[in-house]
Design a protein around this motif. Structure first.
Motif, PDB file in Angstrom:
ATOM      1  N   ALA A  51      -1.420  16.271 -31.316  1.00 38.20           N
ATOM      2  CA  ALA A  51      -2.986  16.148 -30.733  1.00 38.20           C
ATOM      3  C   ALA A  51      -2.934  16.251 -29.376  1.00 38.20           C
ATOM      4  CB  ALA A  51      -3.688  15.077 -31.505  1.00 38.20           C
ATOM      5  N   ARG A  52      -1.970  15.819 -28.451  1.00 33.27           N
ATOM      6  CA  ARG A  52      -2.272  15.910 -26.890  1.00 33.27           C
ATOM      7  C   ARG A  52      -1.994  17.169 -26.634  1.00 33.27           C
ATOM      8  NH1 ARG A  52       0.799  10.668 -24.912  1.00 33.27           N
ATOM      9  NH2 ARG A  52       0.616  11.839 -22.738  1.00 33.27           N
ATOM     10  N   LEU A  53      -0.967  18.034 -27.152  1.00 32.23           N
ATOM     11  CA  LEU A  53      -0.477  19.419 -27.182  1.00 32.23           C
ATOM     12  C   LEU A  53      -1.613  20.547 -27.375  1.00 32.23           C
ATOM     13  CD1 LEU A  53       3.282  19.401 -28.263  1.00 32.23           C
ATOM     14  CD2 LEU A  53       2.592  19.205 -26.115  1.00 32.23           C
ATOM     15  N   ALA A  54      -2.375  20.076 -28.459  1.00 27.58           N
ATOM     16  CA  ALA A  54      -3.485  20.919 -28.856  1.00 27.58           C
ATOM     17  C   ALA A  54      -4.650  20.730 -27.933  1.00 27.58           C
ATOM     18  CB  ALA A  54      -3.802  20.539 -30.329  1.00 27.58           C
ATOM     19  N   ARG A  55      -4.869  19.710 -27.326  1.00 29.06           N
ATOM     20  CA  ARG A  55      -6.227  19.557 -26.362  1.00 29.06           C
ATOM     21  C   ARG A  55      -5.673  20.292 -25.262  1.00 29.06           C
ATOM     22  NH1 ARG A  55      -6.494  14.266 -28.971  1.00 29.06           N
ATOM     23  NH2 ARG A  55      -5.133  13.473 -27.383  1.00 29.06           N
ATOM     24  N   ARG A  56      -4.368  20.318 -24.862  1.00 31.66           N
ATOM     25  CA  ARG A  56      -4.048  21.082 -23.664  1.00 31.66           C
ATOM     26  C   ARG A  56      -3.839  22.625 -23.760  1.00 31.66           C
ATOM     27  NH1 ARG A  56       1.215  19.254 -19.483  1.00 31.66           N
ATOM     28  NH2 ARG A  56       0.907  21.115 -18.141  1.00 31.66           N
ATOM     29  N   TYR A  57      -3.056  22.931 -25.100  1.00 31.38           N
ATOM     30  CA  TYR A  57      -2.766  24.267 -24.985  1.00 31.38           C
ATOM     31  C   TYR A  57      -3.774  25.182 -26.099  1.00 31.38           C
ATOM     32  CZ  TYR A  57       1.163  23.176 -22.320  1.00 31.38           C
ATOM     33  OH  TYR A  57       1.940  22.375 -21.385  1.00 31.38           O
ATOM     34  N   GLY A  58      -4.630  24.520 -26.846  1.00 27.03           N
ATOM     35  CA  GLY A  58      -5.630  25.135 -27.639  1.00 27.03           C
ATOM     36  C   GLY A  58      -5.116  26.010 -28.922  1.00 27.03           C
ATOM     37  N   ARG A  59      -5.596  26.995 -28.918  1.00 28.91           N
ATOM     38  CA  ARG A  59      -5.213  27.882 -30.099  1.00 28.91           C
ATOM     39  C   ARG A  59      -3.632  28.212 -30.012  1.00 28.91           C
ATOM     40  NH1 ARG A  59      -9.886  29.667 -32.444  1.00 28.91           N
ATOM     41  NH2 ARG A  59     -11.804  29.156 -31.470  1.00 28.91           N
ATOM     42  N   ARG A  60      -3.160  28.158 -29.102  1.00 26.57           N
ATOM     43  CA  ARG A  60      -1.637  28.554 -29.028  1.00 26.57           C
ATOM     44  C   ARG A  60      -0.863  27.526 -30.001  1.00 26.57           C
ATOM     45  NH1 ARG A  60       1.065  28.093 -23.272  1.00 26.57           N
ATOM     46  NH2 ARG A  60       2.738  28.924 -24.637  1.00 26.57           N
ATOM     47  N   VAL A  61      -1.572  26.303 -30.318  1.00 24.38           N
ATOM     48  CA  VAL A  61      -0.613  25.298 -31.312  1.00 24.38           C
ATOM     49  C   VAL A  61      -0.932  25.551 -32.584  1.00 24.38           C
ATOM     50  CG1 VAL A  61      -0.633  22.740 -31.713  1.00 24.38           C
ATOM     51  CG2 VAL A  61      -0.746  23.679 -29.308  1.00 24.38           C
ATOM     52  N   LYS A  62      -0.047  25.735 -33.242  1.00 23.29           N
ATOM     53  CA  LYS A  62      -0.097  25.735 -34.787  1.00 23.29           C
ATOM     54  C   LYS A  62       0.506  24.467 -35.410  1.00 23.29           C
ATOM     55  CE  LYS A  62      -1.377  29.842 -33.732  1.00 23.29           C
ATOM     56  NZ  LYS A  62      -2.986  30.118 -33.381  1.00 23.29           N
ATOM     57  N   LEU A  63      -0.128  23.961 -36.461  1.00 15.26           N
ATOM     58  CA  LEU A  63       0.449  22.966 -37.025  1.00 15.26           C
ATOM     59  C   LEU A  63       1.017  23.097 -38.195  1.00 15.26           C
ATOM     60  CD1 LEU A  63      -2.752  20.713 -36.369  1.00 15.26           C
ATOM     61  CD2 LEU A  63      -0.871  20.693 -35.040  1.00 15.26           C
ATOM     62  N   VAL A  64       2.138  22.825 -38.718  1.00 13.84           N
ATOM     63  CA  VAL A  64       2.826  22.928 -39.846  1.00 13.84           C
ATOM     64  C   VAL A  64       3.242  21.719 -40.480  1.00 13.84           C
ATOM     65  CG1 VAL A  64       4.745  24.033 -41.082  1.00 13.84           C
ATOM     66  CG2 VAL A  64       4.046  24.803 -38.725  1.00 13.84           C
ATOM     67  N   GLU A  65       2.495  21.304 -41.740  1.00 13.38           N
ATOM     68  CA  GLU A  65       2.518  19.905 -42.188  1.00 13.38           C
ATOM     69  C   GLU A  65       2.314  20.282 -43.892  1.00 13.38           C
ATOM     70  OE1 GLU A  65       3.397  17.093 -43.936  1.00 13.38           O
ATOM     71  OE2 GLU A  65       3.510  16.545 -41.742  1.00 13.38           O
ATOM     72  N   PRO A  66       3.335  20.310 -44.362  1.00  9.75           N
ATOM     73  CA  PRO A  66       3.026  20.827 -45.941  1.00  9.75           C
ATOM     74  C   PRO A  66       2.415  19.533 -46.799  1.00  9.75           C
ATOM     75  CG  PRO A  66       5.294  19.907 -45.588  1.00  9.75           C
ATOM     76  CD  PRO A  66       4.730  20.034 -44.226  1.00  9.75           C
ATOM     77  N   TYR A  67       2.218  18.328 -46.188  1.00 12.22           N
ATOM     78  CA  TYR A  67       1.581  17.542 -46.958  1.00 12.22           C
ATOM     79  C   TYR A  67       0.256  17.122 -46.596  1.00 12.22           C
ATOM     80  CZ  TYR A  67       6.162  16.107 -48.816  1.00 12.22           C
ATOM     81  OH  TYR A  67       7.253  16.136 -49.337  1.00 12.22           O
ATOM     82  N   ASP A  82      -8.055  14.487 -35.723  1.00  9.59           N
ATOM     83  CA  ASP A  82      -7.543  14.566 -34.531  1.00  9.59           C
ATOM     84  C   ASP A  82      -7.605  15.914 -33.847  1.00  9.59           C
ATOM     85  OD1 ASP A  82      -5.961  12.740 -36.521  1.00  9.59           O
ATOM     86  OD2 ASP A  82      -5.815  11.637 -34.723  1.00  9.59           O
ATOM     87  N   PHE A  83      -7.637  16.761 -34.581  1.00 11.27           N
ATOM     88  CA  PHE A  83      -7.591  18.243 -34.083  1.00 11.27           C
ATOM     89  C   PHE A  83      -8.691  19.156 -34.287  1.00 11.27           C
ATOM     90  CE2 PHE A  83      -3.565  16.729 -35.646  1.00 11.27           C
ATOM     91  CZ  PHE A  83      -2.331  17.023 -34.456  1.00 11.27           C
ATOM     92  N   VAL A  84      -9.791  18.274 -34.872  1.00  9.20           N
ATOM     93  CA  VAL A  84     -11.172  19.249 -34.679  1.00  9.20           C
ATOM     94  C   VAL A  84     -11.498  19.703 -33.371  1.00  9.20           C
ATOM     95  CG1 VAL A  84     -13.563  18.932 -35.498  1.00  9.20           C
ATOM     96  CG2 VAL A  84     -11.638  18.245 -36.962  1.00  9.20           C
ATOM     97  N   GLY A  85     -11.879  20.631 -33.184  1.00  9.34           N
ATOM     98  CA  GLY A  85     -12.659  21.299 -31.880  1.00  9.34           C
ATOM     99  C   GLY A  85     -11.414  21.752 -31.120  1.00  9.34           C
ATOM    100  N   THR A  86      -9.969  21.575 -31.201  1.00  8.81           N
ATOM    101  CA  THR A  86      -9.036  21.850 -30.323  1.00  8.81           C
ATOM    102  C   THR A  86      -8.565  23.293 -30.332  1.00  8.81           C
ATOM    103  OG1 THR A  86      -7.282  21.353 -31.792  1.00  8.81           O
ATOM    104  CG2 THR A  86      -7.794  19.417 -30.260  1.00  8.81           C
TER     105      THR A  86
END
Length: 431
Positions: A341-357, A364-368
């Motif tokens: 979440a902290r990385l997403a707030r800093r780097y925005g659309r560059r961050v991709k989340l990989v969570e199979p569950y 936490d990531f809404v709006g980032t």
């Protein structure tokens, strides 16, 4: 012990512990009512489905609901046994919050009757079971509560779970249980109840001792993880592969160092030690320090990951995992979520989340601008990988598919790209 098929049991709270407990009690033959404040949870359970991910839980719930042994409601009803399994969080200043426990006691108070047993399972600071007893005594002056002289009308005990997510149904039955009563009579009454569905040894003690046992178990884990996390930071600074150091040190017959990670998560280990610290702040020095070390490890990971990402400004970033441990869907107090979440707030659309569950983007990531993708897309599109959870699916990625990727591995699942090494290779296609 034969099951009393006429026994009515109410489980207050249908979360990660309450629902599996309710289903197992129902499978033993008792009639179980699950109480939850969420109409969605109640409707889901009554339809024979589950709202949490746990091995074999869906089939068990479907079966006991179909047999009429388990139903759910937002309203409490008279029962013979009340099992309270509600959250016990900490506030921002780390003070324990037992308001949910006391609220559950207020909920059941109007339907209590002589002969009932009330069992608290929520992880709680020492003295919570007695506080619950005192509240019930105030609300039901017509009933004699334990510890107030004479033979009580109601038995009150404390019995914490000690289970591993992913193995909850097995461990609720097979693990030993520590049953603490307000009085020895209360402990014996609760003992008879647990013996109906627990195969592990059931050991009785006082309520205060049982409360402390649960806190000590989780604090022991937290302290040992803190040692591993501190060691990982030291090794990283010295340019040493911490995973090799731990592997070789553990060949000593009396050494068993745990594995480091991006911090400590989950509702238990990341929270419960604060209950001990709050109870005796002057003497809980190692326990407090361990909590601080593990929380600081999350900050360390964010800083190191940011340094790496800044070195490759054109690359997309894949954060692998959001759960607090491998192969589960539980994100409570997860250090992986905090880092990502902290990385997403800093780097925005560059961050991709990989969570199979995860089915949807966590709140936490809404709006980032961060995006939830699968591992195959991440391997195609991303140049920088931050490994936060050791899910099996991530372990299965072969070396050739990771060729040219820049990796910061906090879990040691890709040993050819150790956490201690700061990569200097260029990302494929990145200037």
């Amino acid at each position: 012990m034969p099951v009393d098929i006429e026994q009515q049991v109410s489980v207050i709270g249908l979360g990660y512990i309450g629902l599996p407990t309710a289903a197992l009690i129902a499978r033993s033959g008792a009639r179980v009512l699950g109480i939850d404040v969420s109409p969605h949870v109640v409707a889901t359970v009554n339809s024979g489905r589950v709202h949490i991910e746990e091995v074999d839980l869906d089939g068990l719930v479907q079966g006991v609901v179909a047999r009429g042994l388990l139903r759910a409601s937002t309203q409490v009803e008279p029962s013979d046994v009340f099992v309270i399994a509600v959250p016990t969080p900490v506030s921002e200043d780390h003070a324990p919050d037992i308001s949910f426990v006391l609220s559950a006691a207020r909920t059941i108070a109007p339907v209590l009757k002589a002969g009932d047993t009330v069992i608290l399972e929520s992880t709680s600071p020492v003295g919570t079971t007695e506080a619950m007893r005192d509240l019930l005594a105030t609300l039901r002056t017509d009933l004699k509560m334990p510890g107030q002289g004479g033979v009580p009308d109601v038995s009150i005990a404390y019995c914490p779970e000690r289970v591993l997510p992913g193995r909850i149904l097995v461990e609720l039955i097979d693990n030993d249980r520590c049953i603490g009563g307000i009085t020895p009579r209360c402990a014996r009454k609760a003992l008879g109840f647990y013996r109906q569905f627990v195969r592990g040894q059931c050991i009785t003690t006082t309520a205060r001792a049982a409360e402390m046992v649960k806190l000590v178990e989780n604090s022991f884990r937290d302290v040992n993880i803190a040692f591993a996390n501190e060691l990982s930071v030291i090794a990283e600074g010295m340019g040493i592969d911490v995973w090799e150091v731990i592997r070789l040190a553990n060949r000593h017959p009396r050494v068993n160092i745990l594995q480091p990670g991006p911090g400590v998560g989950g509702h238990c280990i990341a929270v419960d030690p604060w209950f001990i610290v709050h109870g005796d702040p002057d003497n809980a020095r190692i326990i407090r320090t361990a909590r601080e070390v593990n929380d600081a490890k999350t900050d360390h990971v964010v800083a190191k990951a940011s340094d790496l990402i800044d070195a490759y400004p054109a690359a997309d970033i894949a954060c692998l995992g959001l759960a607090f441990k491998a192969n589960i869907d539980d994100f409570r107090e997860s250090p992986a979520v905090k880092v990502a979440a902290r990385l997403a707030r800093r780097y925005g659309r560059r961050v991709k989340l990989v969570e199979p569950y995860a089915q949807d983007l966590p709140v936490d990531f809404v709006g980032t601008g961060a995006e939830l993708i699968d591992i195959d897309i991440a391997l195609e599109r991303c140049g920088v990988f931050v490994v936060l959870v050791d899910h099996d699916i991530f372990k299965s990625v072969p070396v050739e598919e990771r060729a040219g990727k820049i990796v910061y591995d906090t879990r040691g699942i890709w040993p050819d790209q150790p956490m201690a090494a700061m990569p200097v290779a260029r990302v494929a296609g990145v200037a």
